[in-house]
Design a protein around this motif. Structure first.
Motif, short mmCIF file in Angstrom:
data_model
loop_
_atom_site.label_atom_id
_atom_site.label_comp_id
_atom_site.label_asym_id
_atom_site.label_seq_id
_atom_site.Cartn_x
_atom_site.Cartn_y
_atom_site.Cartn_z
N SER A 180 34.24 64.59 47.91
CA SER A 180 33.64 65.77 47.28
C SER A 180 32.77 66.46 48.31
O SER A 180 32.46 65.88 49.37
N GLY A 181 32.38 67.69 48.00
CA GLY A 181 31.43 68.39 48.85
C GLY A 181 32.00 69.54 49.65
O GLY A 181 31.25 70.24 50.34
N GLY A 182 33.30 69.75 49.60
CA GLY A 182 33.87 70.86 50.35
C GLY A 182 33.55 72.20 49.72
O GLY A 182 32.94 72.28 48.66
N GLY A 183 33.98 73.25 50.40
CA GLY A 183 33.76 74.59 49.87
C GLY A 183 33.87 75.64 50.95
O GLY A 183 34.34 75.37 52.05
N LEU A 191 29.93 66.17 53.24
CA LEU A 191 31.02 65.61 52.44
C LEU A 191 30.65 64.19 52.01
O LEU A 191 29.98 63.46 52.75
N SER A 192 31.12 63.81 50.83
CA SER A 192 30.90 62.46 50.32
C SER A 192 32.23 61.80 50.00
O SER A 192 33.19 62.49 49.63
N CYS A 193 32.27 60.49 50.12
CA CYS A 193 33.47 59.71 49.78
C CYS A 193 33.02 58.45 49.06
O CYS A 193 32.34 57.61 49.65
N VAL A 194 33.38 58.35 47.80
CA VAL A 194 33.03 57.18 47.00
C VAL A 194 34.22 56.23 46.96
O VAL A 194 35.35 56.65 46.70
N THR A 195 33.96 54.93 47.21
CA THR A 195 35.03 53.94 47.18
C THR A 195 34.99 53.16 45.87
O THR A 195 33.93 53.00 45.27
N LEU A 234 29.82 62.61 55.53
CA LEU A 234 30.03 63.32 56.79
C LEU A 234 29.18 64.57 56.75
O LEU A 234 29.47 65.49 55.98
N GLU A 235 28.12 64.56 57.53
CA GLU A 235 27.25 65.72 57.63
C GLU A 235 27.78 66.59 58.76
O GLU A 235 27.91 66.15 59.89
N MET A 236 28.10 67.84 58.43
CA MET A 236 28.68 68.76 59.41
C MET A 236 27.75 69.94 59.58
O MET A 236 27.46 70.66 58.61
N GLN A 242 42.15 62.03 48.42
CA GLN A 242 43.05 63.15 48.14
C GLN A 242 42.72 64.38 48.98
O GLN A 242 43.50 65.32 49.03
N GLY A 243 41.58 64.39 49.63
CA GLY A 243 41.18 65.49 50.49
C GLY A 243 40.28 66.50 49.80
O GLY A 243 40.35 66.68 48.58
#
Length: 118
Positions: free
Chosen positions: A7-10, A20-24, A80-82, A110-111
């Protein structure tokens, strides 16, 4: 089956930042490698950043100095901090994880789309 959810895109403007975040779906302590890849339109998927279970990190040249990978073990979440985003950073960003010491893991999210445009 291990599930990864990003999550976190835009849509952001050049020079702005996104996290961006990624939960496992399982404990991150059971995963040897975790990381981020991206795929721009018409291009192959490429490695962006990765982290071993012990915390060592690795970055693509395009990410060094601007992107930071991190994790919250208590929440089984990777980030992921961009910063200072550029139009060339526009891509679908994928979260990756694996049980082997490899930057090409067996589990993928899923991206999430990141678009950098003015």
């Amino acid at each position: 089956q291990v599930q990864l959810v990003e999550s976190g895109g835009g849509l952001v403007q050049p020079g702005e930042s996104v996290r961006l975040s990624c939960v496992t779906s399982i404990s991150m302590f059971t995963l040897t490698s975790m990381g981020w890849y991206r795929q721009a339109p018409g291009k192959q998927r490429e490695f962006v950043a990765g982290m071993w279970v012990g915390g060592e990190t690795n970055y693509a040249d395009s990410a060094k100095g601007r992107f930071t990978i991190s994790r919250d073990n208590g929440k089984d979440t990777m980030f992921l901090e961009m910063n200072d985003l550029k139009p060339d950073d526009t891509a679908v960003y994928y979260c990756m994880a694996g049980r082997r010491k490899s930057w090409m893991g067996e589990y993928w999210g899923q991206g999430t789309q990141v678009t950098v445009s003015s």
